[in-house]
Design a protein around this motif. Structure first.
Motif, mmCIF file in Angstrom:
data_model
loop_
_atom_site.group_PDB
_atom_site.id
_atom_site.type_symbol
_atom_site.label_atom_id
_atom_site.label_comp_id
_atom_site.label_asym_id
_atom_site.label_seq_id
_atom_site.Cartn_x
_atom_site.Cartn_y
_atom_site.Cartn_z
ATOM 1 N N SER A 142 0.841 -1.210 0.000
ATOM 2 C CA SER A 142 0.000 0.000 0.000
ATOM 3 C C SER A 142 0.869 1.251 0.000
ATOM 4 C CB SER A 142 -0.909 0.030 1.232
ATOM 5 O OG SER A 142 -1.763 -1.078 1.257
ATOM 6 N N ALA A 143 1.881 1.274 0.866
ATOM 7 C CA ALA A 143 2.701 2.476 1.033
ATOM 8 C C ALA A 143 3.670 2.678 -0.126
ATOM 9 C CB ALA A 143 3.475 2.386 2.347
ATOM 10 N N GLN A 144 4.479 1.672 -0.388
ATOM 11 C CA GLN A 144 5.468 1.826 -1.471
ATOM 12 C C GLN A 144 4.780 1.958 -2.825
ATOM 13 O OE1 GLN A 144 9.087 -0.540 -1.533
ATOM 14 N NE2 GLN A 144 8.840 -1.080 0.614
ATOM 15 N N GLY A 145 3.641 1.278 -2.986
ATOM 16 C CA GLY A 145 2.885 1.389 -4.238
ATOM 17 C C GLY A 145 2.344 2.791 -4.442
ATOM 18 N N ILE A 165 -5.628 -3.241 9.695
ATOM 19 C CA ILE A 165 -6.496 -2.813 8.586
ATOM 20 C C ILE A 165 -6.387 -1.299 8.395
ATOM 21 C CG2 ILE A 165 -8.908 -2.638 7.836
ATOM 22 C CD1 ILE A 165 -9.368 -5.409 9.106
ATOM 23 N N VAL A 166 -6.461 -0.553 9.487
ATOM 24 C CA VAL A 166 -6.353 0.912 9.399
ATOM 25 C C VAL A 166 -5.018 1.320 8.791
ATOM 26 C CG1 VAL A 166 -6.188 3.044 10.766
ATOM 27 C CG2 VAL A 166 -7.918 1.342 11.323
ATOM 28 N N ALA A 167 -3.949 0.609 9.184
ATOM 29 C CA ALA A 167 -2.612 0.972 8.709
ATOM 30 C C ALA A 167 -2.393 0.614 7.239
ATOM 31 C CB ALA A 167 -1.549 0.322 9.578
ATOM 32 N N SER A 168 -3.343 -0.095 6.635
ATOM 33 C CA SER A 168 -3.340 -0.247 5.173
ATOM 34 C C SER A 168 -4.199 0.840 4.542
ATOM 35 C CB SER A 168 -3.924 -1.604 4.754
ATOM 36 O OG SER A 168 -3.077 -2.646 5.103
ATOM 37 N N LEU A 169 -5.400 1.037 5.116
ATOM 38 C CA LEU A 169 -6.386 1.954 4.525
ATOM 39 C C LEU A 169 -5.873 3.379 4.405
ATOM 40 C CD1 LEU A 169 -9.690 0.747 6.226
ATOM 41 C CD2 LEU A 169 -9.071 0.571 3.797
ATOM 42 N N VAL A 170 -4.982 3.770 5.313
ATOM 43 C CA VAL A 170 -4.524 5.150 5.311
ATOM 44 C C VAL A 170 -3.848 5.516 3.980
ATOM 45 C CG1 VAL A 170 -2.271 4.697 6.377
ATOM 46 C CG2 VAL A 170 -3.386 6.913 6.718
ATOM 47 N N TYR A 171 -3.268 4.544 3.296
ATOM 48 C CA TYR A 171 -2.607 4.810 2.014
ATOM 49 C C TYR A 171 -3.585 4.748 0.833
ATOM 50 C CZ TYR A 171 1.404 3.560 4.974
ATOM 51 O OH TYR A 171 2.324 3.468 5.993
ATOM 52 N N GLU A 172 -4.870 4.486 1.145
ATOM 53 C CA GLU A 172 -5.943 4.415 0.151
ATOM 54 C C GLU A 172 -5.689 3.464 -1.014
ATOM 55 O OE1 GLU A 172 -7.629 8.184 -0.888
ATOM 56 O OE2 GLU A 172 -8.294 8.485 1.190
ATOM 57 N N PRO A 173 -5.351 2.211 -0.710
ATOM 58 C CA PRO A 173 -5.329 1.200 -1.775
ATOM 59 C C PRO A 173 -6.755 0.691 -1.965
ATOM 60 C CG PRO A 173 -4.819 0.143 0.300
ATOM 61 C CD PRO A 173 -5.076 1.607 0.612
ATOM 62 N N ASN A 174 -6.996 -0.190 -2.940
ATOM 63 C CA ASN A 174 -8.256 -0.930 -2.988
ATOM 64 C C ASN A 174 -8.074 -2.123 -2.063
ATOM 65 O OD1 ASN A 174 -9.540 0.613 -5.248
ATOM 66 N ND2 ASN A 174 -7.697 -0.129 -6.291
ATOM 67 N N LEU A 175 -8.678 -2.042 -0.882
ATOM 68 C CA LEU A 175 -8.477 -3.091 0.123
ATOM 69 C C LEU A 175 -9.648 -4.075 0.061
ATOM 70 C CD1 LEU A 175 -6.507 -3.939 2.414
ATOM 71 C CD2 LEU A 175 -8.105 -2.868 4.004
ATOM 72 N N ILE A 176 -9.349 -5.316 -0.253
ATOM 73 C CA ILE A 176 -10.378 -6.346 -0.377
ATOM 74 C C ILE A 176 -10.251 -7.275 0.829
ATOM 75 C CG2 ILE A 176 -11.413 -8.075 -1.917
ATOM 76 C CD1 ILE A 176 -11.026 -5.430 -3.373
ATOM 77 N N ALA A 177 -11.236 -7.207 1.734
ATOM 78 C CA ALA A 177 -11.216 -8.038 2.948
ATOM 79 C C ALA A 177 -12.067 -9.281 2.693
ATOM 80 C CB ALA A 177 -11.739 -7.245 4.137
ATOM 81 N N VAL A 178 -11.400 -10.415 2.617
ATOM 82 C CA VAL A 178 -12.054 -11.658 2.210
ATOM 83 C C VAL A 178 -12.510 -12.433 3.449
ATOM 84 C CG1 VAL A 178 -11.733 -13.824 0.932
ATOM 85 C CG2 VAL A 178 -10.504 -11.746 0.222
ATOM 86 N N GLU A 179 -13.744 -12.918 3.412
ATOM 87 C CA GLU A 179 -14.217 -13.757 4.527
ATOM 88 C C GLU A 179 -13.604 -15.134 4.390
ATOM 89 O OE1 GLU A 179 -18.489 -13.899 4.854
ATOM 90 O OE2 GLU A 179 -18.578 -11.734 4.481
ATOM 91 N N GLY A 180 -12.461 -15.303 4.997
ATOM 92 C CA GLY A 180 -11.761 -16.577 4.887
ATOM 93 C C GLY A 180 -10.370 -16.401 5.459
ATOM 94 N N ASN A 181 -9.631 -17.503 5.620
ATOM 95 C CA ASN A 181 -8.275 -17.372 6.154
ATOM 96 C C ASN A 181 -7.283 -17.073 5.030
ATOM 97 O OD1 ASN A 181 -7.551 -19.830 4.934
ATOM 98 N ND2 ASN A 181 -8.199 -21.005 6.733
ATOM 99 N N TYR A 182 -6.022 -16.860 5.397
ATOM 100 C CA TYR A 182 -5.021 -16.454 4.406
ATOM 101 C C TYR A 182 -4.941 -17.436 3.246
ATOM 102 C CZ TYR A 182 -0.672 -15.623 1.994
ATOM 103 O OH TYR A 182 0.252 -15.420 1.008
ATOM 104 N N ASP A 183 -4.997 -18.721 3.556
ATOM 105 C CA ASP A 183 -4.835 -19.709 2.477
ATOM 106 C C ASP A 183 -5.975 -19.613 1.466
ATOM 107 O OD1 ASP A 183 -2.369 -21.213 3.509
ATOM 108 O OD2 ASP A 183 -3.695 -21.162 5.248
#
Ligand SMILES: *Cc1c(COP(=O)(O)O)cnc(C)c1O
Length: 411
Positions: A142-145, A165-183
């Motif tokens: 998010s930041a370097q991009g 989550i907030v520390a990603s959103l502050v850079y205003e990326p398109n944040l997609i929060a998926v209902e599921g685990n990382y895998d």
């Protein structure tokens, strides 16, 4: 000038030109960047490295870029701290903390991998970068991009810590929060990567991205006065960082910057997600995927992409691994803060707590030189500590109230 010779399948050895690809077309093995080490040996000296700015690009001959670095110029050369207070508690003679909680814009080692990934994405001509993340990668992309002017699609498990989550959103990326685990997030991202021409840093750019982790290891060697440690303890999610730290030590030897290298590599995982350590303990080569359940969310990868290779490195080096409970993670975070003044995120608690177990069990000898890799800052995961710290002394704004409190503190 680049010393990259191409990509090579880790399984069948087939070679490929440099492209945004990551699996072998013939055997589906993962691709890895290969270099002209003879060429690097001839030009890269200790003095040359030491004369350069203190960021991760001081080792650029060993990184897979063609032109100038396009990202991450503020990242890396994090402190290597001689941890005598902690060493005293653990009964070790020579202990160091490689402290990646600082000197990165988003306060974790993921700024290293993303610096290389985004530079490469620019070279390939992508205008959109993306990732599947357990949190820290989301911050770094998010930041370097943002700085490098990319469109950004960031996929995370919806259950991540609010602060992450907030520390990603502050850079205003398109944040997609998926209902599921990382895998599950990662599986979805593989499908998205097939359909959209985006640079997924941990999928189609993975062979280049993962090379960025080597800089953590090069810095350890340089900061130890050009020698590799006897033991290195590394937190494992996908297992990539561990394999790349090992590779970095081997390369330093290969190009003649250090004489010998006998480092044992140790894996640290949370008991709620420890597929790599479980395979080690059961002496099997096949990693059995697990469903993560741990406060160490940044390490919560149940089906680790590089798990098999991490196992090989650990065995080849004569190391081992340990897994630790949530309670031990919290206690270790507090111990590191109290002894060395370093506030690590939950992954750091995992690493230190695992180190403590490995020392107690005799895998790490008291008079060897040990480095513990602390990879992310505690400000990112403060939720994990709520209810697990002491309370402040609450007082009225007068001297009597203060001295009342002081009596309680002293007794
Ligand atoms: C991603 C991450 C790791 C481990 O990364 P892998 O290379 O996937 O094993 C370790 N620590 C922190 C803080 C991370 O965010």
């Amino acid at each position: 000038m680049s010393f990259v010779r191409g990509l090579k399948c880790r399984e069948c050895g087939r070679e490929y030109p440099v492209d945004p690809i990551y699996v072998c077309e013939f055997c589906f093995g993962p691709l890895e960047v290969i270099y002209d080490y003879e060429g690097i040996r001839k030009t890269l000296t200790r003095e040359k490295i030491q004369s350069r700015p203190q960021n991760l690009w001081r080792y650029r001959e060993l990184l897979p870029i063609d032109g100038e670095p396009g990202s991450g110029l503020q990242s890396g050369f994090t402190p290597l701290i001689r941890a005598d207070n902690l060493a005293g508690v653990l009964g070790l003679k020579e202990l160091y903390i490689k402290d990646d909680t600082v000197a990165h814009p988003t306060l974790s080692f993921k700024d290293r991998v993303v610096a290389v990934a985004l530079t490469k994405a620019k070279e390939f001509g992508f205008d959109t970068v993306a990732c599947a993340s357990t949190g820290n990668l989301a911050h770094a992309v998010s930041a370097q991009g943002a700085k490098a002017g990319f469109n950004r699609f960031i996929f995370i498990p919806a259950s991540l810590e609010k602060s992450k989550i907030v520390a990603s959103l502050v850079y205003e990326p398109n944040l997609i929060a998926v209902e599921g685990n990382y895998d599950e997030v990662n599986r979805l991202c593989s499908e998205v990567a097939n359909k959209y021409r985006w640079a997924f840093v941990n999928i189609n750019i993975r062979p280049f991205y993962s090379e960025g982790s080597k800089t953590h290891g090069y810095e350890i060697v340089e900061q130890l006065g050009w020698r590799a440690p006897d033991n290195v303890i590394v937190p494992c999610a996908s297992g990539s960082l561990l394999t790349k730290i090992w590779k970095s030590f081997k390369e330093m030897k290969e190009i003649g910057l250090i004489g010998e290298m006998k480092t044992k590599a140790f894996a640290a995982q949370a008991s709620g997600c420890c597929p790599i350590v479980t395979a080690l303990k059961h002496k099997v080569d096949v990693i059995k995927p697990v469903k993560p359940d741990t406060i160490a969310k940044s390490l919560a990868i149940g089906n680790p992409a590089d798990g098999f290779y991490a196992l090989q490195v650990i065995k080849e080096s004569g190391g081992f691994g340990e897994d630790v409970s949530d309670r031990e993670i919290i206690d270790a975070i507090k111990l590191l803060a109290k002894t060395e003044g370093i506030f690590a995120e939950t992954a750091g608690g995992v690493t230190l707590a695992s180190a403590i177990r490995l020392i107690k069990a005799g895998y790490i000898s008291k008079d060897s030189l040990t480095v513990i890799c602390i990879t992310g800052n505690g400000l990112k995961t403060q939720e994990a500590l709520i209810g697990h710290t002491k309370e402040p002394s609450y007082i009225k704004p007068n001297m009597a109230s203060f001295e009342e409190a002081l009596k309680k503190i002293k007794t």
